[in-house]
Design an enzyme around this catalytic site. Structure first.
Site, PDB file in Angstrom:
ATOM      1  N   ASP A  20      -0.513  -3.833   5.881  1.00  0.00           N
ATOM      2  CA  ASP A  20      -1.179  -3.369   7.095  1.00  0.00           C
ATOM      3  C   ASP A  20      -2.668  -3.681   7.003  1.00  0.00           C
ATOM      4  O   ASP A  20      -3.301  -3.451   5.962  1.00  0.00           O
ATOM      5  CB  ASP A  20      -0.984  -1.865   7.260  1.00  0.00           C
TER       6      ASP A  20
ATOM      7  N   HIS B 206       6.044  -5.477  11.752  1.00  0.00           N
ATOM      8  CA  HIS B 206       5.368  -4.177  11.863  1.00  0.00           C
ATOM      9  C   HIS B 206       5.050  -3.891  13.338  1.00  0.00           C
ATOM     10  O   HIS B 206       3.912  -3.628  13.712  1.00  0.00           O
ATOM     11  CB  HIS B 206       4.100  -4.165  11.005  1.00  0.00           C
TER      12      HIS B 206
ATOM     13  N   HIS C 232       1.169   3.979   1.996  1.00  0.00           N
ATOM     14  CA  HIS C 232       1.631   4.754   3.150  1.00  0.00           C
ATOM     15  C   HIS C 232       3.148   4.911   3.081  1.00  0.00           C
ATOM     16  O   HIS C 232       3.867   4.011   2.644  1.00  0.00           O
ATOM     17  CB  HIS C 232       1.225   4.074   4.455  1.00  0.00           C
TER      18      HIS C 232
ATOM     19  N   HIS D 261       0.851  -1.189   0.000  1.00  0.00           N
ATOM     20  CA  HIS D 261       0.000   0.000   0.000  1.00  0.00           C
ATOM     21  C   HIS D 261       0.890   1.243   0.000  1.00  0.00           C
ATOM     22  O   HIS D 261       2.113   1.143   0.090  1.00  0.00           O
ATOM     23  CB  HIS D 261      -0.973  -0.004   1.179  1.00  0.00           C
TER      24      HIS D 261
ATOM     25  N   ASP E   8       5.640   4.775   5.088  1.00  0.00           N
ATOM     26  CA  ASP E   8       6.580   3.843   5.704  1.00  0.00           C
ATOM     27  C   ASP E   8       6.730   2.552   4.908  1.00  0.00           C
ATOM     28  O   ASP E   8       7.520   1.687   5.281  1.00  0.00           O
ATOM     29  CB  ASP E   8       6.177   3.533   7.151  1.00  0.00           C
ATOM     30  N   HIS E   9       6.010   2.462   3.789  1.00  0.00           N
ATOM     31  CA  HIS E   9       6.127   1.288   2.921  1.00  0.00           C
ATOM     32  C   HIS E   9       6.678   1.627   1.534  1.00  0.00           C
ATOM     33  O   HIS E   9       6.995   0.714   0.775  1.00  0.00           O
ATOM     34  CB  HIS E   9       4.766   0.605   2.782  1.00  0.00           C
TER      35      HIS E   9
ATOM     36  N   HIS F 230      -7.602  -1.654   5.704  1.00  0.00           N
ATOM     37  CA  HIS F 230      -6.654  -0.693   6.283  1.00  0.00           C
ATOM     38  C   HIS F 230      -7.020   0.761   6.003  1.00  0.00           C
ATOM     39  O   HIS F 230      -6.173   1.644   6.039  1.00  0.00           O
ATOM     40  CB  HIS F 230      -5.251  -0.983   5.759  1.00  0.00           C
TER      41      HIS F 230
END
Length: 312
Positions: free
Chosen positions: A211, A269, A65, A63, A67-68, A140
């Site tokens: 997530d 995570h 976000h 996805h 942090d990914h 998510h």
């Protein structure tokens, strides 16, 4: 086949954990590495491993976000600077193409290799003669996906000793027999190739979740896998936070593994609020539901051994 965790934290980097990235090492299978997510500083984490960026063949993004994905443009550029020339395939939800192309264009980054970006929804997103990768939408808030990676069964080995016992000498006829053909020897003996080939070797299966809250899609993706990689951002007693922030607890991840009949669960995570002995507690929580649990740390590695044909 080996899973090597490059980042196991949630949200932002911490002293003990970088943000999300896990490498699937397929060096024996295809001389390549696949990457799942690419958080900030993933390429720096790679410097502490044996991974060669030019051998990274495919990158799967769960996805969008930060942090990914924030480590993706830098890794793509460094792969080129370090002599990578083979094509690279990036798979991600809608928006990944715009993110990558904009970052490369604005920074003036020119790649020396072909970059293919494929935006997917649900279903089969990659298949060749060795592997098939399927994606499913999780829960998510914004679109987040999980992946099921299936290694196709390998043909059984030729039972050479049994053929030699019958006086069948090595040669082109062995290939016919291995294909399961019926062949006739010079002396009139008929050989049914199917009886001289061992059963197929069962391929390995992995599920890697993005997530997510606890959801049915996770169970479906993880059905019967050898290894399930599932987020566990929160401890069991903080289920309300997991619900509010669209994440999972240790116990919820274990419930997925149990219902899916997975063989092993790896938790990742992890919130930075959990340190030291508190991490041991996370594992113990999950083990109350599912016994074979490990908690990944940065640079943890897990080999995925191919079982015999009778070990399903």
């Amino acid at each position: 086949m080996e899973l090597l965790f490059l980042g196991t934290g949630s949200g932002v980097p911490s002293k003990g954990r970088n943000v999300s990235a896990v490498a699937l090492q397929l060096l024996e299978e295809r001389g390549a590495t696949w990457l799942f997510d690419c958080g900030e500083a993933t390429q720096h984490q790679i410097l502490h491993t044996s991974i060669r960026p030019r051998r990274i063949e495919r990158i799967f993004i769960t996805h969008l976000h930060g942090d990914h994905i924030f480590g993706l443009p830098g890794l793509l550029g460094s792969r080129s600077f370090q002599g990578g020339e083979t094509p690279l395939f990036v798979y991600g939800p809608a928006g990944i193409r715009s993110f990558v192309e904009t970052a490369l264009a604005v920074s003036g980054t020119r790649l020396k290799y072909e970059l293919y970006i494929e935006e997917f929804t649900e279903g089969v997103i990659f298949e060749d003669e060795q592997f098939i990768v399927t994606a499913k939408l999780l829960d998510h808030g914004l679109p987040s996906y999980g992946f099921r990676i299936v290694e196709k069964d390998l043909p059984g080995t030729l039972l050479v000793d049994e053929l030699r016992a019958l006086g069948v000498k090595p040669g082109p006829i062995y290939q016919q027999i291995k294909r399961g053909e019926v062949v006739t020897l010079d002396d009139g003996t008929v050989i049914d190739g199917r009886k001289f080939v061992a059963p197929p070797k069962k391929g390995r299966m992995i599920a890697i979740m993005g997530d997510t809250r606890y959801c049915e899609a996770s169970v479906e993706l993880a059905e019967g896998v050898d290894v399930l990689v599932h987020e566990a951002t929160f401890s069991a007693n903080e289920a309300h936070l997991a619900r509010d922030y669209y994440h999972s607890t240790t116990v919820q991840a274990a419930e997925v593994a149990k219902r899916a009949r997975a063989k092993q669960l790896i938790l990742t995570h992890i919130s930075s609020r959990y340190q030291g002995e508190m991490c041991d507690q996370l594992v113990e929580e999950a083990k109350t539901i599912f016994p074979n649990v490990a908690l990944a740390s940065d640079f943890s590695s897990f080999s995925i051994i191919r079982k015999g044909h009778d070990e399903r």
